[in-house]
Design a protein around this motif. Structure first.
Motif, PDB file in Angstrom:
ATOM      1  N   THR A   6       0.860  -1.193   0.000  1.00 43.22           N
ATOM      2  CA  THR A   6       0.000   0.000   0.000  1.00 43.22           C
ATOM      3  C   THR A   6       0.890   1.235   0.000  1.00 43.22           C
ATOM      4  N   LYS A   7       0.615   2.165  -0.917  1.00 45.62           N
ATOM      5  CA  LYS A   7       1.368   3.420  -0.943  1.00 45.62           C
ATOM      6  C   LYS A   7       0.437   4.571  -0.576  1.00 45.62           C
ATOM      7  N   ILE A   8       0.944   5.453   0.256  1.00 45.70           N
ATOM      8  CA  ILE A   8       0.196   6.631   0.680  1.00 45.70           C
ATOM      9  C   ILE A   8       1.002   7.850   0.266  1.00 45.70           C
ATOM     10  N   LYS A   9       0.453   8.648  -0.643  1.00 43.01           N
ATOM     11  CA  LYS A   9       1.184   9.774  -1.191  1.00 43.01           C
ATOM     12  C   LYS A   9       0.443  11.072  -0.886  1.00 43.01           C
ATOM     13  N   HIS A  10       1.167  12.161  -0.923  1.00 39.49           N
ATOM     14  CA  HIS A  10       0.566  13.468  -0.687  1.00 39.49           C
ATOM     15  C   HIS A  10      -0.363  13.825  -1.847  1.00 39.49           C
ATOM     16  N   ASP A  11      -1.493  14.432  -1.515  1.00 43.66           N
ATOM     17  CA  ASP A  11      -2.492  14.810  -2.516  1.00 43.66           C
ATOM     18  C   ASP A  11      -2.756  16.297  -2.381  1.00 43.66           C
ATOM     19  N   ARG A  12      -2.321  17.044  -3.384  1.00 38.21           N
ATOM     20  CA  ARG A  12      -2.492  18.496  -3.359  1.00 38.21           C
ATOM     21  C   ARG A  12      -3.097  18.952  -4.681  1.00 38.21           C
ATOM     22  N   THR A  13      -3.609  20.162  -4.695  1.00 38.21           N
ATOM     23  CA  THR A  13      -4.156  20.709  -5.924  1.00 38.21           C
ATOM     24  C   THR A  13      -3.484  22.031  -6.269  1.00 38.21           C
ATOM     25  N   ALA A  14      -3.511  22.358  -7.550  1.00 46.10           N
ATOM     26  CA  ALA A  14      -2.974  23.628  -8.025  1.00 46.10           C
ATOM     27  C   ALA A  14      -3.789  24.077  -9.225  1.00 46.10           C
ATOM     28  N   ASP A  15      -3.938  25.373  -9.380  1.00 44.93           N
ATOM     29  CA  ASP A  15      -4.590  25.947 -10.555  1.00 44.93           C
ATOM     30  C   ASP A  15      -3.510  26.311 -11.554  1.00 44.93           C
ATOM     31  N   TYR A  27       3.184  30.789 -13.736  1.00 42.62           N
ATOM     32  CA  TYR A  27       3.964  32.011 -13.889  1.00 42.62           C
ATOM     33  C   TYR A  27       4.929  32.190 -12.728  1.00 42.62           C
ATOM     34  N   ASP A  28       6.130  32.712 -13.033  1.00 47.36           N
ATOM     35  CA  ASP A  28       7.054  33.069 -11.969  1.00 47.36           C
ATOM     36  C   ASP A  28       6.854  34.541 -11.591  1.00 47.36           C
ATOM     37  N   ASP A  29       7.667  35.032 -10.678  1.00 49.21           N
ATOM     38  CA  ASP A  29       7.514  36.402 -10.193  1.00 49.21           C
ATOM     39  C   ASP A  29       7.769  37.440 -11.275  1.00 49.21           C
ATOM     40  N   ALA A  30       8.485  37.050 -12.327  1.00 52.99           N
ATOM     41  CA  ALA A  30       8.786  37.981 -13.418  1.00 52.99           C
ATOM     42  C   ALA A  30       7.733  37.941 -14.522  1.00 52.99           C
ATOM     43  N   PRO A  59      -5.635  33.724 -15.478  1.00 52.94           N
ATOM     44  CA  PRO A  59      -4.431  32.932 -15.728  1.00 52.94           C
ATOM     45  C   PRO A  59      -3.174  33.531 -15.106  1.00 52.94           C
ATOM     46  N   LEU A  60      -3.058  34.856 -15.092  1.00 54.07           N
ATOM     47  CA  LEU A  60      -1.860  35.487 -14.542  1.00 54.07           C
ATOM     48  C   LEU A  60      -1.721  35.273 -13.038  1.00 54.07           C
ATOM     49  N   SER A  61      -2.812  34.857 -12.390  1.00 55.67           N
ATOM     50  CA  SER A  61      -2.756  34.597 -10.950  1.00 55.67           C
ATOM     51  C   SER A  61      -2.270  33.186 -10.642  1.00 55.67           C
ATOM     52  N   CYS A  62      -2.043  32.373 -11.675  1.00 58.37           N
ATOM     53  CA  CYS A  62      -1.588  30.990 -11.487  1.00 58.37           C
ATOM     54  C   CYS A  62      -0.067  30.982 -11.377  1.00 58.37           C
ATOM     55  N   THR A  63       0.415  31.148 -10.166  1.00 61.86           N
ATOM     56  CA  THR A  63       1.850  31.269  -9.918  1.00 61.86           C
ATOM     57  C   THR A  63       2.337  30.144  -9.008  1.00 61.86           C
ATOM     58  N   TYR A  64       3.655  30.076  -8.864  1.00 64.74           N
ATOM     59  CA  TYR A  64       4.268  29.075  -7.990  1.00 64.74           C
ATOM     60  C   TYR A  64       3.926  29.323  -6.523  1.00 64.74           C
ATOM     61  N   ASP A  65       3.482  30.519  -6.193  1.00 65.14           N
ATOM     62  CA  ASP A  65       3.203  30.853  -4.793  1.00 65.14           C
ATOM     63  C   ASP A  65       2.146  29.955  -4.173  1.00 65.14           C
ATOM     64  N   GLN A  66       1.242  29.403  -5.005  1.00 64.06           N
ATOM     65  CA  GLN A  66       0.142  28.595  -4.477  1.00 64.06           C
ATOM     66  C   GLN A  66       0.595  27.203  -4.056  1.00 64.06           C
ATOM     67  N   LEU A  67       1.797  26.780  -4.480  1.00 61.58           N
ATOM     68  CA  LEU A  67       2.264  25.436  -4.185  1.00 61.58           C
ATOM     69  C   LEU A  67       2.752  25.351  -2.754  1.00 61.58           C
ATOM     70  N   GLN A  68       2.351  24.293  -2.078  1.00 62.37           N
ATOM     71  CA  GLN A  68       2.789  24.073  -0.709  1.00 62.37           C
ATOM     72  C   GLN A  68       4.230  23.606  -0.709  1.00 62.37           C
ATOM     73  N   GLU A  69       5.073  24.300   0.024  1.00 65.42           N
ATOM     74  CA  GLU A  69       6.496  23.972   0.093  1.00 65.42           C
ATOM     75  C   GLU A  69       6.754  23.106   1.321  1.00 65.42           C
ATOM     76  N   PRO A  70       7.201  21.860   1.135  1.00 69.38           N
ATOM     77  CA  PRO A  70       7.485  21.024   2.309  1.00 69.38           C
ATOM     78  C   PRO A  70       8.643  21.578   3.113  1.00 69.38           C
ATOM     79  N   VAL A  71       8.581  21.387   4.420  1.00 67.97           N
ATOM     80  CA  VAL A  71       9.660  21.823   5.285  1.00 67.97           C
ATOM     81  C   VAL A  71      10.910  21.000   4.987  1.00 67.97           C
TER      82      VAL A  71
END
Length: 356
Positions: free
Chosen positions: A194-203, A226-229, A333-345
């Motif tokens: 059995t594998k248990i993996k992280h489940d996240r969403t992104a736009d 999109y990136d910050d630039a 679409p311009l609001s779809c940036t990397y900022d929404q991704l959860q960054e693991p510690v």
């Protein structure tokens, strides 16, 4: 080579679960190449998940097996490469190279390690019919004196500790947990783990698609963030659709398709230049893993937003294929940036590799 279990062997596989099941044996889910090492004295063969030999791609592991594994054994595990205290799957991909000189250069520069987690045979004994609890005990004893780059995967039967690992280990590049029943024998090719993996969403922005190999229907959606630039980066694909849904997507995407006359205005117009793929993978790039495959794609105006589920990021890209959830017409679409991704510690891989 004359062992009680002979190559090739298809490794035991896992099916997905959303939660950690109780009352089982738990290990980290390593993000590398699944491999079974066969050693008979000086003879060593490394078999892949698809039962193909990988020995030539990892000469340093063949030497490590002779130095640290029992003289006659068959061990199931994972080949990994660590850079900057983190698992690095991209460096593993580099190792599948036709030139032996290149392979040996990379073996010196970014040596691989092997994390063992099951024992199929030892000396003249076939252990595959034994329950996993006995196989694990025998494996731990067999590797008691082993040293780097051969490791025994950490394990626990404490579900609470497994929950902690599920959160912590991701910061070192692992992508979840594996749960095993202590009474199960080894069943090659069967999905009884059995594998248990992280489940996240992104736009994500849908900026193109590839045709399905059967022709006439959509094969995969090309996703971007999109990136910050304000630069739109290709991050991966969403590709798992029923055939009926693939046909429906052709109609849904048609209003957004761009012709050759305006293709130069597309954010990924540079994909046709080979040098554009050196620092960031753009759609259309060829590699040793897709040689001969049609990687051409249809550009779309970057106006569609889709919500996808993903489990793991590798740098700035999705490690695995994303799962389509729904269109998001309410998102800019311009609001779809990397900022929404959860960054693991961040978590040092050395803490995972060290023996408990």
């Amino acid at each position: 080579m004359d062992l009680p279990v002979m190559p090739p062997v298809s490794p035991m596989l896992a099916k997905s679960a959303k939660k950690i099941p109780p009352g089982m044996h738990y290990e980290g889910k390593w993000d590398g190449f699944r491999a079974i090492i066969f050693r008979d004295g000086d003879e060593v063969e490394i078999g892949s998940r698809n039962e193909r030999p990988m020995t030539r791609y990892f000469p340093e592991l063949a030497e490590a097996a002779r130095a640290h594994l029992p003289r006659r054994c068959v061990v199931d595990g994972e080949i990994i490469i660590v850079t900057d205290h983190h698992l690095d799957f991209e460096r593993l991909l580099d190792r599948i190279h036709p030139a032996d000189s290149r392979v040996r250069e990379l073996a010196e520069r970014t040596p691989a390690s092997f994390v063992a987690f099951d024992l199929l045979a030892l000396d003249d004994v076939n252990h595959m019919e034994q329950p996993f609890a006995q196989r694990r005990e025998a494996l731990a004893a067999a590797l008691a004196d082993a040293g780097a780059p051969i490791y025994l995967t950490q394990a626990t039967t404490d579900a609470g500790e497994a929950e902690q690992w599920f959160d912590q280990f991701e910061g070192a590049g692992l992508d979840g947990l594996i749960a095993k029943k202590l009474e199960d024998p080894y069943r090659p090719g069967e999905r009884i783990l059995t594998k248990i993996k992280h489940d996240r969403t992104a736009d994500c922005v849908v900026a193109g698609f590839r045709w399905h190999k059967s022709g006439g229907v959509v094969g995969s959606l090309l996703l971007g963030l999109y990136d910050d630039a304000g630069v739109l980066h290709f991050i991966g694909v969403s590709a798992s659709f029923p055939m009926k849904r693939r046909a429906e997507l052709v109609e849904e995407l048609e209003p957004y398709r761009m012709g050759d006359e305006v293709f130069s205005e597309h954010p990924w117009a540079e994909w046709a230049r080979a040098e554009a793929h050196q620092d960031s993978r753009l759609p259309g790039g060829q590699s040793r893993w897709n040689a001969g495959k049609d990687m051409s794609w249809q550009p779309l105006r970057p106006e569609l937003v889709v919500e996808v589920a993903y489990d793991h990021m590798q740098g700035t890209r999705l490690r695995h294929t994303a799962q389509f959830r729904r269109w998001r017409p309410d998102r800019d679409p311009l609001s779809c940036t990397y900022d929404q991704l959860q960054e693991p510690v961040s978590y040092d891989i050395a803490s995972v590799l060290s023996r408990p």
